[in-house]
Design a protein around this motif. Structure first.
Motif, PDB file in Angstrom:
ATOM      1  N   LEU A 103      31.309   4.450 -16.928  1.00  0.00           N
ATOM      2  CA  LEU A 103      31.174   4.131 -18.288  1.00  0.00           C
ATOM      3  C   LEU A 103      29.752   3.351 -18.565  1.00  0.00           C
ATOM      4  O   LEU A 103      28.791   3.656 -19.382  1.00  0.00           O
ATOM      5  CB  LEU A 103      32.214   3.821 -19.102  1.00  0.00           C
ATOM      6  N   THR A 104      29.700   2.314 -17.876  1.00  0.00           N
ATOM      7  CA  THR A 104      28.740   1.281 -17.751  1.00  0.00           C
ATOM      8  C   THR A 104      27.483   1.938 -17.303  1.00  0.00           C
ATOM      9  O   THR A 104      26.384   1.786 -17.954  1.00  0.00           O
ATOM     10  CB  THR A 104      28.950  -0.060 -17.022  1.00  0.00           C
ATOM     11  N   ARG A 105      27.480   2.589 -16.314  1.00  0.00           N
ATOM     12  CA  ARG A 105      26.292   3.475 -15.611  1.00  0.00           C
ATOM     13  C   ARG A 105      25.951   4.365 -16.632  1.00  0.00           C
ATOM     14  O   ARG A 105      24.596   4.425 -16.775  1.00  0.00           O
ATOM     15  CB  ARG A 105      26.717   3.955 -14.404  1.00  0.00           C
ATOM     16  N   ARG A 106      26.543   5.080 -17.235  1.00  0.00           N
ATOM     17  CA  ARG A 106      25.996   6.134 -18.336  1.00  0.00           C
ATOM     18  C   ARG A 106      25.527   5.336 -19.456  1.00  0.00           C
ATOM     19  O   ARG A 106      24.527   6.052 -20.041  1.00  0.00           O
ATOM     20  CB  ARG A 106      27.267   7.039 -18.702  1.00  0.00           C
ATOM     21  N   ALA A 107      25.968   4.449 -19.901  1.00  0.00           N
ATOM     22  CA  ALA A 107      25.598   3.713 -21.088  1.00  0.00           C
ATOM     23  C   ALA A 107      24.079   3.305 -20.702  1.00  0.00           C
ATOM     24  O   ALA A 107      23.210   3.074 -21.512  1.00  0.00           O
ATOM     25  CB  ALA A 107      26.292   2.312 -21.479  1.00  0.00           C
ATOM     26  N   SER A 108      23.749   2.591 -19.588  1.00  0.00           N
ATOM     27  CA  SER A 108      22.712   2.063 -18.816  1.00  0.00           C
ATOM     28  C   SER A 108      21.803   3.292 -18.851  1.00  0.00           C
ATOM     29  O   SER A 108      20.360   3.217 -19.439  1.00  0.00           O
ATOM     30  CB  SER A 108      22.886   1.662 -17.677  1.00  0.00           C
ATOM     31  N   LEU A 109      22.132   4.546 -18.521  1.00  0.00           N
ATOM     32  CA  LEU A 109      21.141   5.664 -18.395  1.00  0.00           C
ATOM     33  C   LEU A 109      20.743   5.991 -19.700  1.00  0.00           C
ATOM     34  O   LEU A 109      19.586   6.415 -20.140  1.00  0.00           O
ATOM     35  CB  LEU A 109      21.771   6.555 -17.691  1.00  0.00           C
ATOM     36  N   SER A 110      21.789   6.178 -20.803  1.00  0.00           N
ATOM     37  CA  SER A 110      21.087   6.413 -22.165  1.00  0.00           C
ATOM     38  C   SER A 110      20.122   5.491 -22.409  1.00  0.00           C
ATOM     39  O   SER A 110      19.333   6.018 -23.390  1.00  0.00           O
ATOM     40  CB  SER A 110      22.799   6.483 -22.862  1.00  0.00           C
ATOM     41  N   ARG A 111      20.442   4.360 -22.350  1.00  0.00           N
ATOM     42  CA  ARG A 111      19.482   3.118 -23.014  1.00  0.00           C
ATOM     43  C   ARG A 111      18.144   3.271 -22.237  1.00  0.00           C
ATOM     44  O   ARG A 111      17.075   3.317 -22.917  1.00  0.00           O
ATOM     45  CB  ARG A 111      20.162   2.043 -22.324  1.00  0.00           C
ATOM     46  N   ARG A 112      18.213   3.579 -20.886  1.00  0.00           N
ATOM     47  CA  ARG A 112      16.939   3.904 -20.143  1.00  0.00           C
ATOM     48  C   ARG A 112      16.044   5.206 -20.767  1.00  0.00           C
ATOM     49  O   ARG A 112      14.748   5.084 -21.009  1.00  0.00           O
ATOM     50  CB  ARG A 112      16.930   3.972 -18.953  1.00  0.00           C
ATOM     51  N   LEU A 113      16.768   6.163 -21.079  1.00  0.00           N
ATOM     52  CA  LEU A 113      16.263   7.329 -21.548  1.00  0.00           C
ATOM     53  C   LEU A 113      15.861   7.462 -22.913  1.00  0.00           C
ATOM     54  O   LEU A 113      14.556   7.840 -23.196  1.00  0.00           O
ATOM     55  CB  LEU A 113      17.315   8.571 -21.627  1.00  0.00           C
ATOM     56  N   ARG A 114      16.390   6.606 -23.793  1.00  0.00           N
ATOM     57  CA  ARG A 114      16.002   6.130 -25.089  1.00  0.00           C
ATOM     58  C   ARG A 114      14.747   5.241 -24.895  1.00  0.00           C
ATOM     59  O   ARG A 114      13.954   5.286 -26.038  1.00  0.00           O
ATOM     60  CB  ARG A 114      17.226   5.481 -25.788  1.00  0.00           C
TER      61      ARG A 114
END
Length: 134
Positions: A63-74
Motif C-alpha cells: 500500500l505504501t508503494r502504491r501511494a508513492s507511485l500515485s504521488r509521483r504520477l500526480r
C-alpha cells in the motif's frame, strides 16, 4: 380440554449475540471499511499508517508503494481532490474459525475497482494477510 405445556414468555425476536474478537463476523463487518481505506491509501488520500493495526507488514509495504507511485504520477503538486468513494458488492466466505476471504467493489467517479482480501486470526486479532487491488 386444552392444556398448557409451556409457560415461558413468548419473545418476538431473539437477542442479538455479541461479537467476540475471535468471531469471524468481526472480520466480515470490517471488510468494507478496510476496502475503502486501501483505495484511499493507494490514491494517496490517506496515510498508509491508518491501516497499520489491521494489515500485516507485507500488505502495508504494498500500500505504501502504491501511494508513492500515485504521488509521483500526480507530480507532487499536492493532494488529489477528494472524491466520493462507495463500497458495493461486499462478499465474504468464512473458510474456518481463523480465516475469512472477502471481496468488494469500490466505485469512484469514472472508475470501479475490485479488491480481494484474506483475513486471518492472529494472536493480536484479525489481520489482512493478503490484499489484491485491481
Amino acid at each position: 380440554m386444552m392444556t398448557v405445556t409451556d409457560q415461558r414468555p413468548l419473545t418476538t425476536s431473539p437477542q442479538p449475540r455479541a461479537l467476540a474478537p475471535h468471531d469471524p463476523q468481526v472480520a466480515v463487518r470490517m471488510t468494507a471499511s478496510v476496502a475503502r481505506s486501501a483505495v484511499e491509501i493507494s490514491r494517496d488520500l490517506r496515510p498508509p499508517t491508518s491501516l497499520a493495526r489491521l494489515v500485516v507488514p507485507e500488505v502495508m509495504t504494498m500500500l505504501t508503494r502504491r501511494a508513492s507511485l500515485s504521488r509521483r504520477l500526480r507530480g507532487e503538486v499536492g493532494r488529489a481532490p477528494e472524491q466520493r468513494i462507495a463500497v458495493t458488492g461486499v462478499r465474504t466466505c468464512i473458510v474456518n474459525e481463523q480465516t475469512v476471504e472477502a471481496s468488494a467493489v469500490v466505485r469512484e467517479p469514472g472508475r470501479a475497482r475490485f479488491l480481494a482480501l484474506r483475513w486471518e486470526l492472529r494472536h493480536t486479532g484479525w489481520r489482512v494477510t493478503v490484499l489484491e487491488l485491481g
